[in-house]
Design an enzyme around this catalytic site. Structure first.
Site, PDB file in Angstrom:
ATOM      1  N   ARG A 153      19.123  22.639  50.259  1.00  0.00           N
ATOM      2  CA  ARG A 153      20.183  23.343  49.549  1.00  0.00           C
ATOM      3  C   ARG A 153      20.248  22.801  48.126  1.00  0.00           C
ATOM      4  O   ARG A 153      20.029  21.609  47.894  1.00  0.00           O
ATOM      5  CB  ARG A 153      21.535  23.163  50.242  1.00  0.00           C
ATOM      6  N   ASP A 169      13.004  25.836  45.863  1.00  0.00           N
ATOM      7  CA  ASP A 169      13.371  27.111  46.475  1.00  0.00           C
ATOM      8  C   ASP A 169      14.875  27.338  46.431  1.00  0.00           C
ATOM      9  O   ASP A 169      15.339  28.458  46.659  1.00  0.00           O
ATOM     10  CB  ASP A 169      12.877  27.156  47.929  1.00  0.00           C
ATOM     11  N   GLU A 229      22.799  30.210  42.355  1.00  0.00           N
ATOM     12  CA  GLU A 229      21.792  31.220  42.694  1.00  0.00           C
ATOM     13  C   GLU A 229      22.364  32.616  42.496  1.00  0.00           C
ATOM     14  O   GLU A 229      23.485  32.872  42.918  1.00  0.00           O
ATOM     15  CB  GLU A 229      21.319  31.037  44.140  1.00  0.00           C
ATOM     16  N   HIS A 281      14.759  31.247  46.823  1.00  0.00           N
ATOM     17  CA  HIS A 281      15.392  31.002  48.127  1.00  0.00           C
ATOM     18  C   HIS A 281      14.791  31.916  49.200  1.00  0.00           C
ATOM     19  O   HIS A 281      15.499  32.543  49.990  1.00  0.00           O
ATOM     20  CB  HIS A 281      16.910  31.209  48.040  1.00  0.00           C
ATOM     21  N   SER A 313      11.975  30.722  51.151  1.00  0.00           N
ATOM     22  CA  SER A 313      11.039  29.936  51.964  1.00  0.00           C
ATOM     23  C   SER A 313      11.176  30.219  53.458  1.00  0.00           C
ATOM     24  O   SER A 313      10.236  30.008  54.218  1.00  0.00           O
ATOM     25  CB  SER A 313      11.235  28.436  51.707  1.00  0.00           C
TER      26      SER A 313
END
Length: 320
Positions: A231, A255, A260, A279, A281
């Protein structure tokens, strides 16, 4: 008598829905991604599969019938954990669904940074034939996996195919397969100086928030690569940027981010030693199938027989 109700906030393939219906043929099952489909059913749903932002008002009111939430994500930090605990509502996560796709992303980032694949992609776009200082190998290096859960274990197994030394960090510090040395979270600073790669696979909790800052990046080798698929809030992003700019670490594969989508003015976008993925993955064609067949259905059977799901049951005191 009103039938018991399950709300699924996803669009599932027919074969998956049939598997669920076979187990609870007398239940009222509401399924669909559009909020309009399930919004009016939240107040009397006994089970919700797929928590969505804004559900609190209908699901946690005094007359709510909610007893169990199955999330569609591994992380549960965005849910109202204190309220769920106070109401004795069971919470189960999708932990484990991501082990294959995320471990593949981890090694995709590690290999790309090591063998300069991202650099060569940029060169290709410019029709530039250039060596770009390629020299590093990943074989027989040391990787520190910070968070040896389902994803971390899979990453450790893959690392052994490269002959790597694997150091693991986990709250318990208990030995794990494919991990050469295990450490507790309190020993993180002892692990970082040893690593050629630092891979963060932790969930976001009170203990892991802002775990990585200037001090931790200062302990890493200047030749080390930092990978974060956990995170974004686990990392103090400005400190990571500073470490990259100063050459305290060699590069990063990211990632997840504090904000975001990553703001367009973030310096990370322009860094040659950084690879950014949005984000994604955990994305995989098998996602829904694994959530349903590996987690929801076993939990549903257990819930019907013992009134409690068992797979990935969240411990509210730990936050995961």
């Amino acid at each position: 008598m009103n039938s018991r109700k399950l709300v699924i906030t996803q669009n599932l393939e027919r074969k998956l829905m049939e598997q669920i219906t076979d187990i609870i043929p007398d239940w009222n099952i509401i399924m669909g991604k559009d909020r309009e489909i399930w919004q009016d059913h939240l107040h009397d749903a006994e089970i919700i599969a797929g928590w969505k932002k804004g559900m609190e008002k209908d699901c946690l009111g005094p007359h709510s019938k909610l007893k169990w939430i199955q999330t569609w994500s591994a992380g549960v930090n965005s849910l109202p954990l204190d309220s769920l605990e106070a109401r004795n509502i069971f919470l189960t996560s999708a932990n484990g669904v991501h082990a294959y796709p995320i471990s593949e992303t981890i090694f995709g980032l590690m290999l790309s940074l090591t063998r300069k694949i991202h650099t060569y992609v940029r060169n290709q776009q410019e029709r530039k034939w250039h060596h770009s200082g390629m020299k590093l190998e990943m074989h027989e290096k040391t990787v520190g996996i910070i968070g040896v859960g389902t994803i971390g274990k899979e990453a450790a197994k893959i690392a052994k195919a490269f002959g790597m030394k694997v150091l693991g960090v986990r709250h318990s510090g208990e030995p794990q397969p494919f991990v050469d040395e295990m450490y507790t979270t309190n020993q993180l600073d002892d692990v970082l100086p040893q690593c050629d790669y630092v891979v963060v696979t932790l969930p976001l909790t009170k203990d892991t928030t802002r775990l990585f800052g200037a001090e931790q990046f200062g302990l890493m080798k200047s030749s080390a690569f930092f990978i974060n698929i956990g995170r974004g809030e686990i990392v103090i992003e400005k400190d990571l940027i500073a470490a990259l700019q100063k050459g305290q670490i060699a590069g990063a594969g990211l990632d997840v981010f504090e904000q975001e989508p990553l703001p367009t003015d973030s310096p990370l976008w322009e860094m040659d030693n950084v690879i950014i993925t949005p984000h994604t993955s955990g994305s995989t064609q098998h996602y829904d199938q694994r959530v349903i067949e590996d987690i929801l259905i076993p939990n549903l059977k257990n819930y019907l027989s013992s009134n409690q799901p068992a797979v990935n049951l969240v411990d509210f005191t730990k936050g995961y």
